[in-house]
Every structure is written in C-alpha cells, then in structure tokens.
Write a protein that holds these residues in place. Structure first.
Motif, mmCIF file in Angstrom:
data_model
loop_
_atom_site.group_PDB
_atom_site.id
_atom_site.type_symbol
_atom_site.label_atom_id
_atom_site.label_comp_id
_atom_site.label_asym_id
_atom_site.label_seq_id
_atom_site.Cartn_x
_atom_site.Cartn_y
_atom_site.Cartn_z
ATOM 1 N N LEU A 140 3.263 33.592 44.548
ATOM 2 C CA LEU A 140 4.668 33.916 44.302
ATOM 3 C C LEU A 140 4.950 34.254 42.846
ATOM 4 N N PHE A 141 4.068 33.777 41.970
ATOM 5 C CA PHE A 141 4.244 34.041 40.534
ATOM 6 C C PHE A 141 4.228 35.553 40.264
ATOM 7 N N LYS A 142 3.396 36.289 41.033
ATOM 8 C CA LYS A 142 3.253 37.729 40.818
ATOM 9 C C LYS A 142 4.005 38.563 41.861
ATOM 10 N N TYR A 143 4.694 37.891 42.778
ATOM 11 C CA TYR A 143 5.302 38.589 43.905
ATOM 12 C C TYR A 143 6.702 39.083 43.559
ATOM 13 N N GLN A 144 6.954 40.374 43.744
ATOM 14 C CA GLN A 144 8.279 40.942 43.530
ATOM 15 C C GLN A 144 9.071 40.860 44.830
ATOM 16 N N ILE A 145 10.195 40.151 44.805
ATOM 17 C CA ILE A 145 10.981 39.944 46.018
ATOM 18 C C ILE A 145 12.349 40.597 45.853
ATOM 19 N N ASP A 146 12.699 41.460 46.812
ATOM 20 C CA ASP A 146 13.993 42.129 46.805
ATOM 21 C C ASP A 146 15.083 41.092 47.099
ATOM 22 N N SER A 147 16.151 41.084 46.294
ATOM 23 C CA SER A 147 17.218 40.093 46.490
ATOM 24 C C SER A 147 17.874 40.227 47.860
ATOM 25 N N LYS A 171 15.772 25.621 51.332
ATOM 26 C CA LYS A 171 15.473 24.362 50.643
ATOM 27 C C LYS A 171 15.020 23.287 51.623
ATOM 28 N N ARG A 172 15.650 23.258 52.831
ATOM 29 C CA ARG A 172 15.307 22.218 53.810
ATOM 30 C C ARG A 172 13.861 22.346 54.278
ATOM 31 N N TYR A 173 13.438 23.564 54.552
ATOM 32 C CA TYR A 173 12.077 23.777 55.085
ATOM 33 C C TYR A 173 11.062 24.196 54.013
ATOM 34 N N GLN A 174 11.544 24.383 52.760
ATOM 35 C CA GLN A 174 10.668 24.862 51.682
ATOM 36 C C GLN A 174 10.010 26.176 52.071
ATOM 37 N N VAL A 175 10.862 27.194 52.282
ATOM 38 C CA VAL A 175 10.397 28.525 52.700
ATOM 39 C C VAL A 175 11.081 29.592 51.859
ATOM 40 N N LEU A 176 10.454 30.767 51.788
ATOM 41 C CA LEU A 176 11.031 31.891 51.058
ATOM 42 C C LEU A 176 10.661 33.190 51.772
ATOM 43 N N PRO A 177 11.665 33.989 52.205
ATOM 44 C CA PRO A 177 11.340 35.274 52.844
ATOM 45 C C PRO A 177 10.746 36.245 51.829
ATOM 46 N N LEU A 178 9.693 36.959 52.242
ATOM 47 C CA LEU A 178 8.992 37.842 51.301
ATOM 48 C C LEU A 178 9.210 39.323 51.608
ATOM 49 N N MET A 179 9.036 39.690 52.889
ATOM 50 C CA MET A 179 9.205 41.094 53.269
ATOM 51 C C MET A 179 9.436 41.194 54.766
ATOM 52 N N LYS A 180 10.136 42.281 55.176
ATOM 53 C CA LYS A 180 10.346 42.501 56.605
ATOM 54 C C LYS A 180 9.778 43.863 56.988
ATOM 55 N N GLU A 181 9.268 43.890 58.210
ATOM 56 C CA GLU A 181 8.678 45.138 58.725
ATOM 57 C C GLU A 181 8.971 45.187 60.220
ATOM 58 N N GLY A 182 9.873 46.088 60.600
ATOM 59 C CA GLY A 182 10.288 46.137 62.003
ATOM 60 C C GLY A 182 10.983 44.846 62.374
ATOM 61 N N GLY A 183 10.481 44.187 63.397
ATOM 62 C CA GLY A 183 11.070 42.921 63.841
ATOM 63 C C GLY A 183 10.376 41.709 63.270
ATOM 64 N N LYS A 184 9.477 41.917 62.277
ATOM 65 C CA LYS A 184 8.721 40.805 61.689
ATOM 66 C C LYS A 184 9.268 40.449 60.306
ATOM 67 N N LEU A 185 9.271 39.158 60.002
ATOM 68 C CA LEU A 185 9.657 38.677 58.672
ATOM 69 C C LEU A 185 8.543 37.784 58.149
#
Length: 554
Positions: A67-74, A86-100
């Motif tokens: 994640l240090f080098k990962y560019q994430i669109d707001s 925060k509850r699950y300690q997760v962060l969305p990175l990218m979406k493609e079609g119906g996948k996240l």
C-alpha cells in the motif's frame, strides 16, 4: 470459517513455521478469546506478520499488495464506508466490471467479505496487506482527507473563527484534529509537530526517533487547527506572541493518552508540538530495559542501596525518564516513602507521591526538593538536575540517608563527574555521595517482519574485530509496509553503567582527569556505549549504522 482457520494452522505446521503443540495451544486460546488465529500466533511470537503474509500468498494464492506504493483513486474509497473500512481493516483498491479488489489484514475473514459484498454489490477479491500498513492507509485515504475537503468549502477567514467551529464535536476542525491525534497514536508516534510554513502547514510525526512529514495542510486551515489545539490544552488562544505550555488527556480505542502541548511563536505563526504519553502501555520492568546481563546486575545493586545518588544521563529523547520510572516501580514497596519532583509528571504511579514543578509560583526543582526532605522520604526522584542549587541539595540529601535518583545531560557516564565539578560541587562530596551513573541512548531495532541476513563487509569485519567479535552473519531490514519501508521498527536501549567503587572514589576525590577515570572504569570492566551497541548488532537487534549514528554523533 473455523475450517479455514484450521487450514491456516495446518499450512503453518506443514511449512515448519510453527509446531503442532503451538497450534493446539493457540486454537485452545482462540476458543476462549474468539481472537483470530493469525493474530494470536503473532502476539505469542510464534510467527511474524510477514511469515503469515507469505504463507497466504504462496500457499493460497492470495496476492500481497504494498500500500505504501499503491496509488488509490479517492472515488474508489467511497465504495466502502469509513466505518466499515475501520471495523474490518479493509481498503478498496480497484474495481473492474463487477469485481472489487480489497486489501485486508485478514483475507480469510469470510464474514467480512460477505458483508462487503452485500454492502457494495461487488464481488470481493481479497488481497493481503499488513495491519500497520492498512491502518496508515485507511487514516490517509478516509477521515483526514474527507474532513479537509469539507473544511475547504465556504471556509471563513482566520479572523472570523467562531467558538463553535473549534469546540463543537461535529465540527470539521474538531474531527480533523481528533483524527490527526488518533492516527499518531495508531502509528505509535512519540510526538506530533504542527509546523507553519509560508504556504502550508506541515503535520509531522516522530516515529522511532525519526521525524517524517505525514501530510501538508492548506495555509487557510492553520488558525483553526492552532486554535483547536490551544482550546484542548486550556491555553490562551488570544496570546500569540509568547510561548505557552499545556496538557490534553484523550481516549482512543479504550486507551488513555496524556499529551503535553508546547506552543512557540514563529515568523509564519505558532508552531505546536504535542508529546504523546500512552499510559495504557504500562511501564517497563527493569529487566525489560535492554541492559546486558552484567549491566543489569550492576544497576539492580545500585538501586538497592539505602542511600546515595544515582544519575541517568544522555541527550533529550534517550529514554532516561523511562529508566527512572522503571527503577521507582522496582523500589515501590509498602515500607518505602517515595516522593518525586518532576517537570512535568509524565506517568502517574500508584503509591508514589509525585510533585509537579511550577516555576511561575516559585515551585522549582530546588524548592520542591527542599520541601520533600521535610516529608520523611526514603527515596527521592528529581526529574532533572538543571542548576547548582538543585545539585547541592540532591547531594546533601543523598549524604543524609536518602536514595536520590535523577537525570543529567552529559555525553557519557565519566563526564558526569566533571559536570558535577563544573556545577560547583566539591570533589569529596561527589565521591562520598555518588553511587553510580547510567549513560544511555535509544537505537532503532531491525524490523522483525523484513529482517534478513547478510555477510558483513570487510570494513565491518575489521570494525568488529576491534571489539573481539567476528560475526559471520549480520542482519538488516529490507523494508516493508509494517516499518514504512525504513527497515526499522521499535527501539532498544544501549547503556554504559559506571559503578563507583573505592578506586574510582579515590580518583574523584583527587580531582583526576577524565582519561584517568575512563581507564579506571575499563579496569572495572565497564562496557562503553559503543561496545554495548556493537554487542546488540552482533545479536541481530540493530545495525552498525544505527549504533554509530547514536554514539559517534553525540
């Protein structure tokens, strides 16, 4: 889910990372505590987080993201609400079609994956990232940025700051400051620097002794942030020309955090530094301070003496106060009357009487120490010996049946004797009262998650041979998400412990030179700071570069 957790345990056993006994012990504890198996194994020290990541990546094919080098669109982060992230300690990175694609601390948490699927409508593809890296990324991509965006809309001028904007719990500025402090606590920062510049406001965190800029905030927000911090610390917000000091006490995630606040006027506005003291971490015992076996034995002998003065020396931020508090905890028994005079009181100790210095009303170290001696103490702790008056009272107290503990700013143990002489203390009084001196530094520890062996260079081999050491393998940190790619995480102390014996006492009385005292300490077998540091390098705790940086530069 329990089956998958069992599979994770089996994978770790099959790969020889943990034993069957360790797995069974963790599974039994998991049934009682309901904690995740991976977290339990890490907390017991059976595996490192990096080993867990590697097993999940190579054995189950779950990708590992940096994640240090990962560019994430707001826009991507808006798919998952902040509370859920925060509850699950997760962060969305990218979406493609119906996948996240979602970075997770625990990619085997199928309850979380199912909840995310139902909440977002996407098919969730988990990736693994370290917990520390995720916490940093969540703080960076959610709260602070959202709050800043809200603040920038219809931002009034700094002259028009209304009280509700800096006191109302729902106000964007209040949220921004709370999130700034909370993130620092999560990152285990010791200090937050709010640095005003010509065009922006820099928020910097000191982590493991090193300052780094966490983010730059628009200049228009400076007045609001400064005013909020001053309100929290009960400072005068109208006074901007003089330095001020205050305190804040906050609670995050059931942790009480005591914060010392210092404001200083600069040409670009007030600079504010917050020193974070996490009282929930508890004090270290003397055995946990990082002393070598020989030095620990000397230190324990010295603090068990009924009277005399023991000094801890080193530069600011070298862990002197921690050592003092650990010694007091060791001495804190019902039969002892222990009183301290401090500026400020950093940790509150049960059963110990602690006095806060207040120079504005005449309660200085010297005045406090004089009053303490009328309270029938056995043990006295003086936060710092800053002047001749305090030094004289401390020495006299130690000669009249009191054990006195204090700190002094000197480069090494031997130069403490000359510093006391320079303060006007007679050599015979120093010789009669001084039990010993501990000089110390803090060096960064190699990150356990990216620690890797390497063959020492020819120069390093020559250096180690000077200290009668010949290591075939040394260690360094390769850099990972858990250590912010520095290769270091946490710190360890290096010490030199000078015990005043008869031969050194005679030399002090005779006003011997520093060189004569140093030779006597070597005959006594004292390991100097460099030697203790080199020993910790050979043990794989730190690096030669760290030891040289802390011992040669001071």
């Amino acid at each position: 889910m329990a089956i998958m957790k069992k599979k994770l345990g089996d994978l770790l056993v099959e790969n020889g990372i943990i034993s069957e006994n360790q797995l069974q012990e963790a599974l039994l504890e998991q049934q009682k505590t309901k904690r995740k198996l991976g977290d339990l194994l890490i907390s017991h020290g059976y595996i490192t987080e990096q080993q867990l990541i590697e097993v999940l990546e190579f054995q189950l094919g779950i990708p590992h993201v940096n994640l240090f080098k990962y560019q994430i669109d707001s826009a991507i982060t808006q798919i998952i609400p902040e509370s859920m992230a925060k509850r699950y300690q997760v962060l969305p990175l990218m979406k493609e079609g119906g996948k996240l694609m979602v970075a997770m601390a625990d990619p085997l948490d199928y309850y979380a994956i199912e909840d995310l699927r139902m909440s977002t409508g996407f098919r969730i593809e988990p990736a693994i990232s370290s917990r520390d890296e995720l916490q940093r990324a969540i703080a960076r991509h959610y709260g602070l940025q959202d709050t800043m965006n809200r603040m920038m809309i219809d931002l009034p001028s700094q002259e028009e700051i209304e009280e509700t904007e800096i006191t109302d719990e729902d106000s964007p500025i209040v949220r921004l400051v709370d999130q700034m402090i909370q993130q620092a606590v999560q990152l285990k920062a010791s200090d937050i620097h709010v640095d005003p510049g010509e065009n922006n406001l820099a928020i910097r965190y000191r982590i493991d002794g090193a300052l780094r800029t966490e983010r730059l905030i628009p200049k228009q927000m400076q007045g609001f942030i400064t005013a909020r911090l001053k309100i929290m610390a009960k400072l005068n917000i109208a006074e901007r020309r003089l330095p001020q000091d205050g305190r804040i006490k906050v609670q995050f995630d059931f942790k009480i955090v005591d914060i010392r606040v210092s404001s200083l006027p600069t040409i670009y506005g007030e600079k504010i530094v917050l020193r974070l003291l996490d009282s929930s971490t508890g004090l270290k015992s003397v055995d946990q301070l990082g002393f070598s076996e020989q030095s620990l034995s000397k230190f324990k002998t010295m603090i068990e003496r009924p009277y005399g003065i023991l000094l801890i020396t080193g530069p600011t931020g070298s862990g002197k106060t921690t050592t003092l508090y650990s010694a007091l905890s060791e001495l804190n028994v019902e039969s002892a009357n222990i009183i301290t005079v401090e500026d400020p009181v950093e940790y509150q100790l049960e059963g110990i009487n602690q006095v806060q210095v207040n120079s504005s009303i005449g309660l200085t170290f010297a005045a406090g120490l004089r009053s303490i001696l009328r309270q029938d103490p056995n043990i006295v702790m003086v936060g710092e010996i800053r002047d001749t008056e305090t030094a004289e009272i401390a020495v006299r107290a130690s000669l009249t049946g009191h054990l006195v503990l204090s700190t002094l700013h000197t480069n090494d143990a031997i130069s403490t004797v000359t510093r006391l002489r320079d303060m006007g203390i007679e050599p015979y009084l120093i010789a009669s009262s001084l039990i010993g001196v501990v000089a110390q530094r803090l060096v960064r520890k190699i990150c356990a998650d990216c620690k890797a062996p390497y063959e020492p260079s020819e120069q390093e081999i020559i250096f180690f041979r000077k200290y009668n050491l010949d290591p075939k393998t040394l260690f360094h940190g390769k850099g990972c998400g858990n250590c912010n790619h520095t290769g270091y995480r946490g710190r360890v102390s290096i010490h030199e412990v000078l015990m005043i014996d008869d031969s050194i006492r005679e030399l002090i009385t005779a006003s011997a030179s520093v060189d004569e005292l140093r030779q006597a300490s070597m005959r006594q077998g004292m390991a100097h700071l460099m030697e203790d540091g080199i020993a910790k390098v050979s043990e794989g705790l730190t690096t030669l570069q760290e030891v040289l940086r802390e011992t040669v530069s001071h």
